[in-house]
Design a protein around this motif. Structure first.
Motif, PDB file in Angstrom:
ATOM      1  N   ALA A  48       0.827  -1.209   0.000  1.00  0.00           N
ATOM      2  CA  ALA A  48       0.000   0.000   0.000  1.00  0.00           C
ATOM      3  C   ALA A  48       0.865   1.266   0.000  1.00  0.00           C
ATOM      4  N   PRO A  49       1.871   1.373   0.880  1.00  0.00           N
ATOM      5  CA  PRO A  49       2.734   2.557   0.811  1.00  0.00           C
ATOM      6  C   PRO A  49       3.534   2.645  -0.489  1.00  0.00           C
ATOM      7  N   MET A  50       3.921   1.505  -1.044  1.00  0.00           N
ATOM      8  CA  MET A  50       4.693   1.544  -2.290  1.00  0.00           C
ATOM      9  C   MET A  50       3.875   2.191  -3.413  1.00  0.00           C
ATOM     10  N   PHE A  51       2.613   1.833  -3.497  1.00  0.00           N
ATOM     11  CA  PHE A  51       1.770   2.427  -4.536  1.00  0.00           C
ATOM     12  C   PHE A  51       1.450   3.881  -4.229  1.00  0.00           C
ATOM     13  N   LYS A  52       1.452   4.247  -2.952  1.00  0.00           N
ATOM     14  CA  LYS A  52       1.149   5.629  -2.586  1.00  0.00           C
ATOM     15  C   LYS A  52       2.261   6.589  -2.999  1.00  0.00           C
ATOM     16  N   TRP A  53       3.454   6.070  -3.288  1.00  0.00           N
ATOM     17  CA  TRP A  53       4.524   6.930  -3.782  1.00  0.00           C
ATOM     18  C   TRP A  53       4.132   7.600  -5.090  1.00  0.00           C
ATOM     19  N   GLY A  54       3.118   7.070  -5.775  1.00  0.00           N
ATOM     20  CA  GLY A  54       2.602   7.729  -6.981  1.00  0.00           C
ATOM     21  C   GLY A  54       2.079   9.124  -6.666  1.00  0.00           C
ATOM     22  N   LEU A  55       1.460   9.298  -5.492  1.00  0.00           N
ATOM     23  CA  LEU A  55       1.000  10.633  -5.076  1.00  0.00           C
ATOM     24  C   LEU A  55       2.184  11.577  -4.870  1.00  0.00           C
ATOM     25  N   VAL A  56       3.269  11.026  -4.345  1.00  0.00           N
ATOM     26  CA  VAL A  56       4.464  11.847  -4.135  1.00  0.00           C
ATOM     27  C   VAL A  56       5.026  12.293  -5.481  1.00  0.00           C
ATOM     28  N   LEU A  57       5.096  11.368  -6.428  1.00  0.00           N
ATOM     29  CA  LEU A  57       5.597  11.722  -7.760  1.00  0.00           C
ATOM     30  C   LEU A  57       4.704  12.750  -8.443  1.00  0.00           C
ATOM     31  N   ALA A  58       3.391  12.607  -8.308  1.00  0.00           N
ATOM     32  CA  ALA A  58       2.475  13.586  -8.884  1.00  0.00           C
ATOM     33  C   ALA A  58       2.662  14.955  -8.238  1.00  0.00           C
ATOM     34  N   GLY A  59       2.842  14.972  -6.921  1.00  0.00           N
ATOM     35  CA  GLY A  59       3.083  16.235  -6.218  1.00  0.00           C
ATOM     36  C   GLY A  59       4.387  16.880  -6.637  1.00  0.00           C
ATOM     37  N   LEU A  60       5.415  16.065  -6.846  1.00  0.00           N
ATOM     38  CA  LEU A  60       6.683  16.615  -7.324  1.00  0.00           C
ATOM     39  C   LEU A  60       6.525  17.211  -8.714  1.00  0.00           C
ATOM     40  N   GLY A  61       5.767  16.527  -9.561  1.00  0.00           N
ATOM     41  CA  GLY A  61       5.504  17.068 -10.892  1.00  0.00           C
ATOM     42  C   GLY A  61       4.781  18.401 -10.823  1.00  0.00           C
ATOM     43  N   ASP A  62       3.803  18.500  -9.918  1.00  0.00           N
ATOM     44  CA  ASP A  62       3.083  19.760  -9.742  1.00  0.00           C
ATOM     45  C   ASP A  62       3.996  20.856  -9.215  1.00  0.00           C
ATOM     46  N   SER A  63       4.839  20.514  -8.257  1.00  0.00           N
ATOM     47  CA  SER A  63       5.679  21.542  -7.651  1.00  0.00           C
ATOM     48  C   SER A  63       6.723  22.070  -8.633  1.00  0.00           C
ATOM     49  N   LEU A  64       7.115  21.259  -9.588  1.00  0.00           N
ATOM     50  CA  LEU A  64       8.119  21.692 -10.552  1.00  0.00           C
ATOM     51  C   LEU A  64       7.526  22.398 -11.761  1.00  0.00           C
ATOM     52  N   SER A  65       6.322  22.025 -12.174  1.00  0.00           N
ATOM     53  CA  SER A  65       5.827  22.536 -13.451  1.00  0.00           C
ATOM     54  C   SER A  65       4.521  23.336 -13.378  1.00  0.00           C
ATOM     55  N   ARG A  66       3.721  23.128 -12.363  1.00  0.00           N
ATOM     56  CA  ARG A  66       2.410  23.790 -12.321  1.00  0.00           C
ATOM     57  C   ARG A  66       2.546  25.245 -11.895  1.00  0.00           C
ATOM     58  N   PRO A  67       1.937  26.157 -12.638  1.00  0.00           N
ATOM     59  CA  PRO A  67       1.956  27.566 -12.213  1.00  0.00           C
ATOM     60  C   PRO A  67       1.189  27.729 -10.896  1.00  0.00           C
ATOM     61  N   PRO A  68       1.620  28.635 -10.042  1.00  0.00           N
ATOM     62  CA  PRO A  68       0.994  28.768  -8.724  1.00  0.00           C
ATOM     63  C   PRO A  68      -0.493  29.096  -8.776  1.00  0.00           C
ATOM     64  N   GLN A  69      -0.927  29.827  -9.805  1.00  0.00           N
ATOM     65  CA  GLN A  69      -2.347  30.176  -9.879  1.00  0.00           C
ATOM     66  C   GLN A  69      -3.220  28.970 -10.209  1.00  0.00           C
ATOM     67  N   ASN A  70      -2.633  27.896 -10.716  1.00  0.00           N
ATOM     68  CA  ASN A  70      -3.398  26.695 -11.055  1.00  0.00           C
ATOM     69  C   ASN A  70      -3.373  25.634  -9.963  1.00  0.00           C
ATOM     70  N   ILE A  71      -2.755  25.934  -8.844  1.00  0.00           N
ATOM     71  CA  ILE A  71      -2.705  24.980  -7.736  1.00  0.00           C
ATOM     72  C   ILE A  71      -4.017  25.054  -6.967  1.00  0.00           C
ATOM     73  N   SER A  72      -4.632  23.902  -6.740  1.00  0.00           N
ATOM     74  CA  SER A  72      -5.877  23.840  -5.981  1.00  0.00           C
ATOM     75  C   SER A  72      -5.552  23.842  -4.487  1.00  0.00           C
ATOM     76  N   LEU A  73      -5.908  24.933  -3.837  1.00  0.00           N
ATOM     77  CA  LEU A  73      -5.629  25.072  -2.411  1.00  0.00           C
ATOM     78  C   LEU A  73      -6.411  24.033  -1.601  1.00  0.00           C
ATOM     79  N   ASN A  74      -7.663  23.797  -1.964  1.00  0.00           N
ATOM     80  CA  ASN A  74      -8.476  22.807  -1.244  1.00  0.00           C
ATOM     81  C   ASN A  74      -7.883  21.411  -1.355  1.00  0.00           C
ATOM     82  N   GLN A  75      -7.482  21.031  -2.545  1.00  0.00           N
ATOM     83  CA  GLN A  75      -6.908  19.709  -2.753  1.00  0.00           C
ATOM     84  C   GLN A  75      -5.600  19.554  -1.991  1.00  0.00           C
ATOM     85  N   CYS A  76      -4.751  20.561  -2.054  1.00  0.00           N
ATOM     86  CA  CYS A  76      -3.464  20.490  -1.355  1.00  0.00           C
ATOM     87  C   CYS A  76      -3.659  20.427   0.153  1.00  0.00           C
ATOM     88  N   CYS A  77      -4.618  21.194   0.676  1.00  0.00           N
ATOM     89  CA  CYS A  77      -4.894  21.156   2.112  1.00  0.00           C
ATOM     90  C   CYS A  77      -5.395  19.774   2.529  1.00  0.00           C
TER      91      CYS A  77
END
Length: 123
Positions: A44-73
């Protein structure tokens, strides 16, 4: 709960017992631990690393105005809650702790990135 295991349980147990013969002695303590690869506590934790990779992708490429504050919280909160839970359950699951701390940290960074953008553009 049914008395007979399902087909997927039988397949999983068959794969684990066939791989068991090839596990080297150096890795055997991890393999046989209560939270090792023979249990759901590992996978279960091994597959959850996919969320970490997605978050890293967002932190590197997503513009700040497109970040969903509700989702991140929500993701940061669940990361912190499950981090605590991973130390309370038996067996203690340190891989679950690591992945949830990583999820929480990345989401907190994204929250900071979005709020910083908001503060700079409020003027």
């Amino acid at each position: 709960m049914s008395k007979n295991p399902g087909i997927l349980s039988k397949v999983y147990k068959g794969v684990i017992s066939s791989v068991d013969r090839f596990v080297p002695g150096l890795v055997r303590p991890l393999w046989e631990s209560p939270a090792g690869p023979r249990t759901v506590f590992f996978w279960a934790p091994m597959f959850k690393w996919g969320l970490v990779l997605a978050g890293l992708g967002d932190s590197l490429s997503r513009p700040p105005q497109n970040i969903s504050l509700n989702q991140c919280c929500a993701l940061a909160a669940t990361g912190m809650i499950w981090s605590r839970y991973s130390l309370v359950i038996k067996p203690k699951n340190y891989s679950l702790l690591a992945v949830n701390l990583a999820v929480a940290m990345i989401q907190l960074y994204l929250i900071f990135k979005h709020l910083n953008w908001r503060a700079q553009n409020a003027i």
